[in-house]
Design a protein around this motif. Structure first.
Motif, PDB file in Angstrom:
ATOM      1  N   VAL A 197     -26.974 -30.757   0.085  1.00  0.00           N
ATOM      2  CA  VAL A 197     -27.560 -32.093   0.201  1.00  0.00           C
ATOM      3  C   VAL A 197     -28.780 -32.080   1.111  1.00  0.00           C
ATOM      4  N   TYR A 210     -28.215 -45.576   0.246  1.00  0.00           N
ATOM      5  CA  TYR A 210     -28.980 -44.513  -0.430  1.00  0.00           C
ATOM      6  C   TYR A 210     -29.165 -44.837  -1.910  1.00  0.00           C
ATOM      7  N   CYS A 216     -31.254 -41.619   4.506  1.00  0.00           N
ATOM      8  CA  CYS A 216     -29.872 -42.107   4.582  1.00  0.00           C
ATOM      9  C   CYS A 216     -28.886 -41.056   4.082  1.00  0.00           C
ATOM     10  N   LYS A 217     -29.211 -40.427   2.951  1.00  0.00           N
ATOM     11  CA  LYS A 217     -28.291 -39.438   2.377  1.00  0.00           C
ATOM     12  C   LYS A 217     -28.144 -38.233   3.296  1.00  0.00           C
ATOM     13  N   CYS A 218     -29.236 -37.751   3.860  1.00  0.00           N
ATOM     14  CA  CYS A 218     -29.156 -36.620   4.784  1.00  0.00           C
ATOM     15  C   CYS A 218     -28.348 -36.985   6.029  1.00  0.00           C
ATOM     16  N   GLY A 262     -34.103 -43.768   1.293  1.00  0.00           N
ATOM     17  CA  GLY A 262     -32.856 -43.349   0.673  1.00  0.00           C
ATOM     18  C   GLY A 262     -32.519 -41.899   0.975  1.00  0.00           C
ATOM     19  N   CYS A 263     -33.531 -41.032   0.925  1.00  0.00           N
ATOM     20  CA  CYS A 263     -33.301 -39.614   1.231  1.00  0.00           C
ATOM     21  C   CYS A 263     -32.838 -39.431   2.681  1.00  0.00           C
ATOM     22  N   ALA A 282     -22.758 -33.320  -4.090  1.00  0.00           N
ATOM     23  CA  ALA A 282     -23.334 -34.320  -3.184  1.00  0.00           C
ATOM     24  C   ALA A 282     -22.418 -35.498  -2.941  1.00  0.00           C
ATOM     25  N   ASN A 329     -24.107 -44.372   2.203  1.00  0.00           N
ATOM     26  CA  ASN A 329     -24.213 -43.824   0.859  1.00  0.00           C
ATOM     27  C   ASN A 329     -24.603 -44.900  -0.149  1.00  0.00           C
ATOM     28  N   ASN A 373     -29.751 -32.916  -9.645  1.00  0.00           N
ATOM     29  CA  ASN A 373     -30.435 -32.700  -8.370  1.00  0.00           C
ATOM     30  C   ASN A 373     -31.728 -31.901  -8.534  1.00  0.00           C
ATOM     31  N   VAL A 410     -32.126 -33.016  -0.825  1.00  0.00           N
ATOM     32  CA  VAL A 410     -32.621 -34.344  -0.481  1.00  0.00           C
ATOM     33  C   VAL A 410     -33.670 -34.256   0.624  1.00  0.00           C
TER      34      VAL A 410
END
Length: 369
Positions: free
Chosen positions: A135, A207, A185-187, A182-183, A121, A204, A69, A139
């Motif tokens: 995360v 992402y 989506c992850k958040c 993608g970031c 994560a 996920n 990360n 992210v």
């Protein structure tokens, strides 16, 4: 996955290429930022190898995941730094933001339970607030930095004059857009799990897909101008190499007549020019200059009717035999110890640029041989 292997290979090729260029130009700050970005991205797949994970986790459970990360955060920071260096704007505020977020991420990881440190994560850790903060901070910073870089990339792509650079910047912009998606989506997945206890596995997976495609496009965009430039330079390199060999008879004859003709050359270590491309160009220019110097030094020995006053067009080869005869006669006179007379002009032909002049020197060399 074959795709991951190809992405890893592309990242390492790009990183090694930029690090080599940085070794040749260590003061180039934008190049330093690009090299740092690609190097961080190239290290990430290596940190996921099982032997590397086992070794790093020997210093503490989850160290490998933390470094993954941190490397992605550093890559985002260097990507933004590239555009800031190019625009010559202050980076103090962005550096403070990066250091602050970096400290928050490391602090939350250190305060988390051991089970959360191992997979900070992962979806399995999403019920713990340490994972959520980790995360969102890591992210979220990536989305912030890449968003600023995307703005600069779009602006540069609009004003770039070189076609290769414009296409490369467009690929970088699209790659950054995928990475930002993608970031986000992850958040969203982390916040949804923390606030509503909903595990969104499709988000996920999206992402992972966005990051994979974005990384490939980013490497393609960074490497595209360099690769196309190298491909366009291949014919020039081949011509310089062939011309260098073809000028050898004339150069050798002049060097025997004037041993001090050779210019001093810089000796570079092998790693500065591993495939001798720069050396080929340097030797080409050096040989052409030395031949011209030798033709001038033959001035006192040329016949009176050497015919060096009127330039001849490159396409007109009618005077090459006369020029070769004049050079051959001057060399013979110098070798026989004949007294030097009044200097006569050196034979002149070809165009006004170096390459056309070298083409004539090649024909003169072959004729002399």
């Amino acid at each position: 996955m074959p795709v991951l292997v190809l992405v890893t290979i592309a990242l390492w090729i790009g990183a090694l290429d930029k690090l080599y260029q940085l070794a040749l130009a260590p003061d180039d700050r934008p190049l330093r930022a690009v090299a740092g970005c690609l190097a961080c991205l190239a290290v990430v797949p290596v940190l996921n190898f099982a032997p590397v994970v086992a070794f790093l986790d020997g210093f503490g459970g989850g160290v490998a995941r933390l470094l993954v990360n941190l490397m992605t955060m550093y890559a985002s920071y260097w990507m933004l730094a590239f555009f800031q260096y190019s625009m010559r704007v202050s980076r103090r505020f962005q550096t403070v933001v990066f250091v602050g977020v970096l400290g928050l991420v490391v602090g939350v990881w250190l305060a988390a339970p051991v089970a959360i440190r191992l997979q900070p994560a992962a979806l399995s850790s999403g019920d713990d607030w340490h994972s959520t903060v980790f995360v969102v901070a890591a992210v979220g910073y990536m989305a912030y930095a890449l968003g600023l870089a995307l703005r600069w990339a779009v602006r540069y792509a609009r004003v770039a004059r070189r076609v290769e650079l414009r296409r490369g910047l467009r690929a970088i912009a699209v790659g950054l857009a995928f990475l930002i998606a993608g970031c986000v989506c992850k958040c969203f997945v982390a916040l949804l799990q923390a606030l509503a206890a909903v595990v969104w596995e499709a988000g996920n997976l999206a992402y992972v897909g966005f990051v994979l495609v974005g990384s490939v496009l980013l490497v393609v965009g960074v490497m595209y101008p360099a690769v196309t430039g190298m491909l366009a330079a291949v014919p020039v390199w081949r011509w310089h190499r062939r011309a260098y060999r073809d000028m050898e008879p004339l150069w050798r004859a002049l060097h025997e007549a004037f041993p001090d003709l050779a210019l001093r050359s810089e000796t570079l270590p092998w790693w500065r020019d591993p495939i001798r491309i720069r050396r080929t160009h340097r030797d080409y220019y050096r040989r052409a200059v030395e031949i011209r110097d030798g033709l001038v030094q033959l001035g006192p020995y040329y016949p009176a009717n050497a015919g060096g006053d009127a330039p001849v067009r490159e396409a007109d080869q009618s005077g090459e035999a006369d020029h070769a005869h004049a050079v051959r006669a001057a060399l013979a006179a110098k070798a026989s110890g004949a007294p030097a007379g009044a200097p006569h002009p050196a034979p002149v032909a070809g165009g006004d640029d170096l390459d056309s002049d070298v083409r004539w020197l090649v024909r003169l060399s072959l004729s002399l041989a």
